[in-house]
Scaffold this active site. Sequence first.
Site, mmCIF file in Angstrom:
data_model
loop_
_atom_site.group_PDB
_atom_site.id
_atom_site.type_symbol
_atom_site.label_atom_id
_atom_site.label_comp_id
_atom_site.label_asym_id
_atom_site.label_seq_id
_atom_site.Cartn_x
_atom_site.Cartn_y
_atom_site.Cartn_z
ATOM 1 N N SER A 115 1.331 13.750 -3.455
ATOM 2 C CA SER A 115 2.497 14.243 -2.492
ATOM 3 C C SER A 115 2.159 15.694 -2.294
ATOM 4 C CB SER A 115 4.007 14.145 -3.454
ATOM 5 O OG SER A 115 4.827 14.422 -2.679
ATOM 6 N N GLU A 236 6.643 4.196 0.530
ATOM 7 C CA GLU A 236 6.857 5.425 -0.027
ATOM 8 C C GLU A 236 8.242 5.962 0.182
ATOM 9 O OE1 GLU A 236 4.531 7.638 -1.135
ATOM 10 O OE2 GLU A 236 2.712 6.808 -0.440
ATOM 11 N N HIS A 325 7.202 5.940 -3.680
ATOM 12 C CA HIS A 325 6.442 7.143 -3.950
ATOM 13 C C HIS A 325 6.219 7.477 -5.333
ATOM 14 C CE1 HIS A 325 5.085 11.057 -2.318
ATOM 15 N NE2 HIS A 325 5.843 11.728 -3.068
#
Length: 377
Positions: A115, A236, A325
């Site tokens: 991320s 995600e 995610h």
Amino acid sequence: MPVQSEDCLYLNVYAPDTPEKDLPVMVWIHGGAFYLGAGSEPLYDGSALAAAGDVIVVTLTYRLGPFGFLHLSSIDKSYTNNLGLLDQIAALQWVKDNISAFGGNPENVTIFGESAGGMCIAALLTMPKAKGLFQKAIMESGASQTMPSEKAADIAAAFLETLDIEPDQSDILHSKTSEDILNAADKIRNTNNENIFSLLFQPTADPDTLPVEPEKAIAQGAAERIPLLIGTNKDEGYLFFTPDSEVMSQAENNQALEQFGGQEFARRAAGLYPPSLESQIHMMTDLLFWRPSITYASAQSNIAPVWMYRFDWHLGRPPLDKAIHALEIPFVFGNFESLEAALQTKISEDIKQLSTHIQTAWITFARTGYPNHSTVE
């Protein structure tokens, strides 16, 4: 939540029980939207990964939010931008200077992150001060993302105004407590309706630290001969929404498309994302994660070996009915406490086997620059 302050520049070193010399080194850069997280979180404990691959694992902590990504040089040239990235470079320099004492090879360092951590790596690959501090990179669910310098200047000015500080008295900031700084940051975020499409604290292009936008710099060959492993999770965006999340209008959708791809891109893609929650989730997945990863990988593939992956694992039932995610992180580190808590049961052998499969690919890449091994095709 741990107390945040600028006193956070620490790292953790994990080594096998009987370390040899010149082992590959894997340095983890955590995510958290440039605002949250720490390298010391239990999820990032590197013990299992170090033992599984006979590698040295390092996790680091860097300044976040206003401490690391409030860009004040537009107010006073004595300030330096992108402090969070410079913290990471300082940690990598420490690794280069000291990791041999732990059995690591300072000439075989792989940085990996997820991320915002992946987005930091996208920048590090192009920063002059980071040259020679690592040889390979793994980017999980995060590629090139920066804030326009004009917006960074606006946020800096608004930040001082929130604290009732005149621009020519910016040194008063040094007398403010961490709580003062964080409260001002939260006010700025609320006032500007910060969302995942428009983070207010993130890297920005800057002549002294990040001279060129990472996506452009990569296309110009800034990370020549650095192998890259990069990818995303299939679903995600589902992490960031609930069934009652507000749905953006078509105009807001078009604005987000234009922000990430320009006017022509927005015109062509608008019909793909009509106003609905599911459409919004898919747009986030595509704009923030999948499209930047494809773009970054394509550019880097002209000058170095590049491999892409997609993580699709899910259970098909809540709370893990999508490959959301950050879901790959327990598999990379082999730490399953969070998964066990979510599932309310012990981890199955199939899950452990998938973790071994992923760890072996990551470790093989760190060792050789190629992720392929006997169980990966």
